[in-house]
Design a protein around this motif. Structure first.
Motif, mmCIF file in Angstrom:
data_model
loop_
_atom_site.group_PDB
_atom_site.id
_atom_site.type_symbol
_atom_site.label_atom_id
_atom_site.label_comp_id
_atom_site.label_asym_id
_atom_site.label_seq_id
_atom_site.Cartn_x
_atom_site.Cartn_y
_atom_site.Cartn_z
ATOM 1 N N PHE A 22 43.607 54.660 36.741
ATOM 2 C CA PHE A 22 42.391 54.887 36.050
ATOM 3 C C PHE A 22 42.761 54.608 34.424
ATOM 4 O O PHE A 22 42.143 54.332 33.985
ATOM 5 N N ASP A 23 44.007 55.015 34.290
ATOM 6 C CA ASP A 23 44.731 55.153 32.912
ATOM 7 C C ASP A 23 44.138 54.162 32.551
ATOM 8 O O ASP A 23 44.341 54.264 31.004
ATOM 9 N N GLU A 24 45.295 53.807 33.203
ATOM 10 C CA GLU A 24 45.109 52.000 32.704
ATOM 11 C C GLU A 24 44.082 51.123 32.282
ATOM 12 O O GLU A 24 43.874 50.615 31.597
ATOM 13 N N LYS A 25 43.178 51.288 33.380
ATOM 14 C CA LYS A 25 41.760 50.749 33.116
ATOM 15 C C LYS A 25 41.234 51.253 31.538
ATOM 16 O O LYS A 25 40.240 50.284 31.357
ATOM 17 N N CYS A 26 41.050 52.403 31.517
ATOM 18 C CA CYS A 26 40.436 53.074 29.973
ATOM 19 C C CYS A 26 40.990 52.680 28.894
ATOM 20 O O CYS A 26 40.207 52.376 28.515
ATOM 21 N N PHE A 27 42.739 52.452 29.515
ATOM 22 C CA PHE A 27 42.801 51.777 27.417
ATOM 23 C C PHE A 27 42.895 50.093 27.791
ATOM 24 O O PHE A 27 42.457 50.416 26.385
ATOM 25 N N LYS A 28 42.248 50.055 28.162
ATOM 26 C CA LYS A 28 42.245 48.512 28.864
ATOM 27 C C LYS A 28 41.050 48.011 27.978
ATOM 28 O O LYS A 28 40.540 47.008 27.248
ATOM 29 N N LEU A 29 40.050 49.229 28.311
ATOM 30 C CA LEU A 29 38.970 49.162 27.468
ATOM 31 C C LEU A 29 38.493 49.811 26.574
ATOM 32 O O LEU A 29 37.856 49.732 26.378
ATOM 33 N N LYS A 30 39.753 50.275 25.641
ATOM 34 C CA LYS A 30 39.612 50.674 24.396
ATOM 35 C C LYS A 30 39.456 51.743 24.215
ATOM 36 O O LYS A 30 38.521 52.577 23.813
ATOM 37 N N PHE A 46 36.911 58.957 34.583
ATOM 38 C CA PHE A 46 37.910 59.682 34.622
ATOM 39 C C PHE A 46 39.515 59.333 34.661
ATOM 40 O O PHE A 46 39.241 58.219 35.358
ATOM 41 N N CYS A 47 40.247 59.770 34.162
ATOM 42 C CA CYS A 47 41.438 59.814 33.751
ATOM 43 C C CYS A 47 42.318 60.761 35.183
ATOM 44 O O CYS A 47 41.315 61.754 35.483
ATOM 45 N N GLN A 48 43.557 60.739 35.025
ATOM 46 C CA GLN A 48 44.693 61.470 35.842
ATOM 47 C C GLN A 48 44.343 62.985 35.247
ATOM 48 O O GLN A 48 44.060 63.309 34.215
ATOM 49 N N LYS A 49 44.585 64.309 35.841
ATOM 50 C CA LYS A 49 44.223 65.713 35.099
ATOM 51 C C LYS A 49 42.775 65.659 34.678
ATOM 52 O O LYS A 49 43.192 66.772 33.804
ATOM 53 N N SER A 50 42.504 65.201 35.650
ATOM 54 C CA SER A 50 40.260 66.166 35.211
ATOM 55 C C SER A 50 40.499 65.465 33.751
ATOM 56 O O SER A 50 39.623 66.284 32.986
ATOM 57 N N LEU A 51 40.627 64.302 33.348
ATOM 58 C CA LEU A 51 40.600 63.935 31.680
ATOM 59 C C LEU A 51 39.453 63.203 31.953
ATOM 60 O O LEU A 51 39.661 61.993 33.020
ATOM 61 N N LYS A 52 38.652 62.582 30.242
ATOM 62 C CA LYS A 52 37.609 62.215 31.128
ATOM 63 C C LYS A 52 37.993 60.664 29.600
ATOM 64 O O LYS A 52 39.110 61.277 28.919
ATOM 65 N N CYS A 53 37.764 59.399 30.841
ATOM 66 C CA CYS A 53 38.139 58.791 29.841
ATOM 67 C C CYS A 53 36.663 58.552 29.164
ATOM 68 O O CYS A 53 35.648 57.476 29.303
ATOM 69 N N CYS A 54 37.221 58.363 27.140
ATOM 70 C CA CYS A 54 35.703 58.219 26.272
ATOM 71 C C CYS A 54 36.160 56.947 25.986
ATOM 72 O O CYS A 54 37.252 56.792 24.912
ATOM 73 N N VAL A 55 35.145 55.941 25.463
ATOM 74 C CA VAL A 55 34.634 54.974 24.275
ATOM 75 C C VAL A 55 33.996 54.715 23.388
ATOM 76 O O VAL A 55 32.794 55.511 23.601
ATOM 77 N N ALA A 56 34.079 54.474 22.596
ATOM 78 C CA ALA A 56 33.226 54.552 21.096
ATOM 79 C C ALA A 56 31.993 53.732 21.279
ATOM 80 O O ALA A 56 32.197 52.864 21.756
ATOM 81 N N LEU A 57 31.858 54.740 21.051
ATOM 82 C CA LEU A 57 29.616 54.096 20.823
ATOM 83 C C LEU A 57 29.347 52.799 19.754
ATOM 84 O O LEU A 57 29.678 52.991 18.851
#
Length: 67
Positions: A22-30, A46-57
Motif C-alpha cells: 500500500f505504501d508503494e501504491k501511494c507513492f506511485k500515485l504521487k 491508508f499506509c502502514q502504521k496508521s498513516l494516511k496516503c494524501c495526494v494534492a488536489l
C-alpha cells in the motif's frame, strides 16, 4: 493445534508485505504517507502504521494557457 500455529505464522509474515504494498501504491500515485492530510490534499487510502496516503488536489477549471 498445528493448523492454528501454521495460520498464525503465515499471517505474521504476510502482514508486513501487504502493508509495504500500500505504501508503494501511494507513492506511485504521487502521494505521501503522513499522519493527517493538509487542507489542499485529499485522502485516497491508508499506509502502514496508521498513516494516511494524501495526494494534492488539482485545481479544477484552470487551463495552462490562462484563458
Amino acid at each position: 493445534m498445528r493448523t492454528s500455529l501454521f495460520l498464525f505464522a503465515v499471517f505474521f509474515f504476510l502482514a508486513p508485505a501487504r502493508s509495504g504494498f500500500f505504501d508503494e501504491k501511494c507513492f506511485k500515485l504521487k502521494g505521501k504517507c503522513i499522519e493527517s492530510c493538509q487542507i489542499n490534499e485529499e485522502l485516497i487510502g491508508f499506509c502502514q502504521k496508521s498513516l494516511k496516503c494524501c495526494v494534492a488536489l488539482q485545481p479544477c477549471g484552470v487551463n495552462k494557457e490562462g484563458s
